[in-house]
Design a protein around this motif. Structure first.
Motif, PDB file in Angstrom:
ATOM      1  N   ALA A  44      31.325 -38.132  10.477  1.00  0.00           N
ATOM      2  CA  ALA A  44      32.193 -38.160  11.560  1.00  0.00           C
ATOM      3  C   ALA A  44      33.558 -38.156  11.555  1.00  0.00           C
ATOM      4  O   ALA A  44      34.087 -37.935  10.309  1.00  0.00           O
ATOM      5  N   LEU A  45      34.129 -37.354  12.569  1.00  0.00           N
ATOM      6  CA  LEU A  45      35.553 -36.961  12.329  1.00  0.00           C
ATOM      7  C   LEU A  45      36.705 -37.687  12.435  1.00  0.00           C
ATOM      8  O   LEU A  45      36.338 -39.079  13.095  1.00  0.00           O
ATOM      9  N   VAL A  93      41.914 -32.262  15.051  1.00  0.00           N
ATOM     10  CA  VAL A  93      41.736 -31.669  13.619  1.00  0.00           C
ATOM     11  C   VAL A  93      41.164 -30.277  13.851  1.00  0.00           C
ATOM     12  O   VAL A  93      41.385 -29.746  15.032  1.00  0.00           O
ATOM     13  N   THR A  94      41.495 -29.619  12.748  1.00  0.00           N
ATOM     14  CA  THR A  94      40.995 -27.975  12.766  1.00  0.00           C
ATOM     15  C   THR A  94      39.735 -27.801  12.012  1.00  0.00           C
ATOM     16  O   THR A  94      39.824 -28.287  10.958  1.00  0.00           O
ATOM     17  N   ILE A  95      38.915 -27.362  12.705  1.00  0.00           N
ATOM     18  CA  ILE A  95      37.391 -27.165  12.219  1.00  0.00           C
ATOM     19  C   ILE A  95      37.249 -25.576  11.848  1.00  0.00           C
ATOM     20  O   ILE A  95      37.269 -24.702  12.650  1.00  0.00           O
ATOM     21  N   LEU A  96      36.639 -25.343  10.621  1.00  0.00           N
ATOM     22  CA  LEU A  96      36.417 -23.905  10.364  1.00  0.00           C
ATOM     23  C   LEU A  96      34.812 -23.992  10.451  1.00  0.00           C
ATOM     24  O   LEU A  96      34.467 -24.554   9.337  1.00  0.00           O
ATOM     25  N   ASP A 155      31.401 -37.511  21.292  1.00  0.00           N
ATOM     26  CA  ASP A 155      30.858 -36.000  22.169  1.00  0.00           C
ATOM     27  C   ASP A 155      31.582 -34.896  21.555  1.00  0.00           C
ATOM     28  O   ASP A 155      31.482 -33.910  21.791  1.00  0.00           O
ATOM     29  N   ASP A 156      32.974 -35.218  20.941  1.00  0.00           N
ATOM     30  CA  ASP A 156      33.641 -34.013  20.546  1.00  0.00           C
ATOM     31  C   ASP A 156      33.860 -34.135  19.007  1.00  0.00           C
ATOM     32  O   ASP A 156      34.801 -33.756  18.438  1.00  0.00           O
TER      33      ASP A 156
END
Length: 584
Positions: free
Chosen positions: A222-223, A228-231, A197-198
């Protein structure tokens, strides 16, 4: 009825504010591992003559084809598959990615609380001929039908009770039909603990970044666990790419490439915009570095549209540019460079092109610029480039290659690096400047598809603790005082060479394997010269000289391998003998 949404499409502005709307999928069928247990149901059960079959024209695509016939009171063709009951629990609807023929199809859902003869919950959808479209079918749009008639007082569809899904053509138009399906999934489900979900898809959905969402869905990325940092590129950023690029990336055959691109937008750790801009570079999950420009407030050349948007898995920064990772290999980049012409000539002469090509790596290459080679005596360089001295040249070039992808900011932390030859080189600060193997750095962190290049101003010719020269070398060679120190170095060279060479040999890349072994043998010679008894050195030199004359790459690889084995075993025998003599 629901209208198709073309993929990709710009639905919201680039600076869209994050909304609480999530698109977390509890069921997803993407046909990457085949089409599974799909079956057809035809009007032949009622005497009709329609046909239908399910096939897979390419990985990631299910194809439903056939011909609809209205004879004998027929007129329907259906494909369907069972799903695990509970897989759709909490969903607010279904989303399909399809390419049709312009006809109207029906999505059929069967549930365990409404089992009846020829009964299912149905909702129609249109297709656009020859175009991939995204179809959203909300749960409250389904109606229960039995033998083609709606049951007016039926209970609504309960997502938790769904036990099969399917697609039916029954538009009362005779003729051939074809429908391609790329994915069938639920949306809006309340995710259970540990679900995605995230994940990146949910983040893109909340942000209204529809094109990023389409790419995430097509890639199946999938993360990782942990923050984490998402751009996150805006839709306008995707629009700025050359025409056809996004459409090409969404094709199933480009799934791996698409994943790499998306991973270029994700970094480990929860980094605020201030923390991110305080760094010289950012390491991404794609393995490459993004340059950070504090003055311009940019990362990887992209400017921020929105920053520091939290989600349970970390932080999101919306950016105005798609960050495409470098796909060219180290060799391709070197060939394209105006500063590395001599290095390219040397790599070709040493037979290391395949080793540094796209199929191998990742590597960290310390690449001497042309002016670095110009520092060598002209006669020395000309001699090294001669075919007869290929092995010596390979040994020197091997000192410039380190397995793995190491950023410039990591060099001092490691201090000592084990090169392709197995010999170590040192990273040191000299007069406040970083050096590697005694060479100064001209430029750093040049990203390649299979590694990273750092340009240096001097050719590295000596490893850390490598071959000595002059009187000291002669003194040591007289008594073999350092023979015991040789074994760990030989072991490292041997193990690294076998680790890199065997996979190449097994893949049929025997030329590359022979080059790896040749570099290893020359490294062993450099390591042992002046440190072991002369007869051992002579045997190794003779074996290397003989192997270099063998034209067949497979036979040459085996000759070098035998030379390595014999040198390693001889060194072990020397150490054992000295140990026995020491005890007497």
């Amino acid at each position: 009825m629901p209208r198709p949404i073309r993929i990709p499409t710009l639905l919201l502005a680039a600076a869209a504010i994050l909304t609480p709307t999530a698109i977390a999928q509890s069921l997803r069928l993407d046909f990457q591992d085949g089409i599974g247990a799909w079956s057809t149901v035809l009007d032949g059960v009622m005497g009709g003559l329609s046909t239908g079959k399910v096939s897979q024209p390419q990985p990631g695509v299910l194809r439903f084809t056939g011909e609809l016939s209205l004879e004998n009171n027929g007129g329907f063709s259906q494909m369907r598959t069972a799903v695990r009951e509970g897989a759709c629990a909490g969903a607010r609807g279904f989303v399909l990615e399809v390419k049709g023929d312009g006809r109207t199809y029906t999505f059929d859902v069967r549930a365990s609380n409404a089992r009846m003869m020829a009964g299912s919950f149905q909702q129609k959808f249109d297709t656009v001929a020859g175009e991939w479209t995204r179809i959203e079918l909300p749960l409250d749009g389904f109606r229960l039908y039995s033998f083609g008639r709606e049951l007016r007082d039926a209970a609504p569809l309960d997502a938790a009770k769904v036990e099969s899904v399917g697609v039916t053509l029954a538009d009362k138009k005779a003729g051939a039909f074809a429908l391609d399906v790329r994915s069938i999934a639920t949306y809006g489900a309340t995710a259970a603990a540990g679900s995605d979900d995230d994940g990146l898809a949910a983040v893109a959905g909340r942000a209204g970044l529809k094109k990023l969402l389409a790419c995430v869905g097509a890639s199946g990325l999938a993360l990782p666990e942990g923050p984490v940092t998402i751009l996150a590129p805006t839709d306008a950023a995707f629009d700025a790419l050359p025409a056809g690029v996004v459409e090409s990336l969404l094709r199933p055959e480009n799934k791996a490439k698409l994943r790499t691109i998306l991973m270029q937008h994700v970094a480990e750790g929860r980094l605020s915009s201030a923390e991110l801009l305080n760094q010289r570079s950012l390491s991404t999950l794609a393995g490459q570095q993004l340059a950070v420009d504090f003055a311009r407030q940019q990362v990887g050349g992209a400017s921020f549209v929105a920053t520091d948007v939290p989600f349970d898995g970390g932080l999101v920064h919306v950016i105005d540019k798609v960050l495409l990772p470098e796909s060219r290999s180290i060799v391709e980049l070197a060939v394209a460079s105006d500063q590395l012409k001599t290095l390219v000539t040397a790599v070709k002469a040493a037979g290391l092109v395949d080793q540094l090509g796209a199929e191998n790596g990742p590597w960290t290459v310390f690449a001497p610029v042309d002016s670095a080679f110009a520092k060598l005596p002209k006669a020395t360089l000309e001699q090294l480039l001669q075919p007869a001295n290929r092995a010596a040249l390979a040994g020197i070039l091997g000192l410039h290659v380190v397995p793995g992808r190491i950023a410039a900011r990591e060099l001092l932390q490691k201090q000592k690096l084990t090169t392709l030859t197995g010999a170590p080189i040192a990273a040191r600060l000299v007069a406040g400047k970083l050096t590697i193997g005694g060479a100064g750095l001209v430029a750093t962190d040049v990203q390649a598809g299979n590694g990273v290049i750092h340009l240096i101003d001097t050719v590295i010719t000596e490893s850390l603790g490598g071959a000595a020269s002059g009187a000291n070398a002669r003194a040591r060679s007289g008594n073999g005082a350092n023979e015991g120190d040789v074994l760990p170095g030989l072991r490292a060279i041997y193990e690294l060479a076998v680790d890199r060479g065997v996979p190449l040999f097994n893949r049929g890349e025997v030329e590359g394997c022979a080059a790896v072994y040749e570099v290893a043998v020359q490294s062993a010679l450099r390591l042992t010269r002046g440190r072991v008894q002369p007869e051992l050195l002579t045997e190794l030199e003779n074996a290397a000289r003989k192997a270099a004359t063998i034209e067949d790459a497979r036979a040459r690889a085996w000759a070098y391998r035998r030379a390595m084995d014999e040198a390693y075993q001889a060194a072990e025998r020397l150490v054992e003998a000295r140990a026995r003599n020491g005890k007497q």
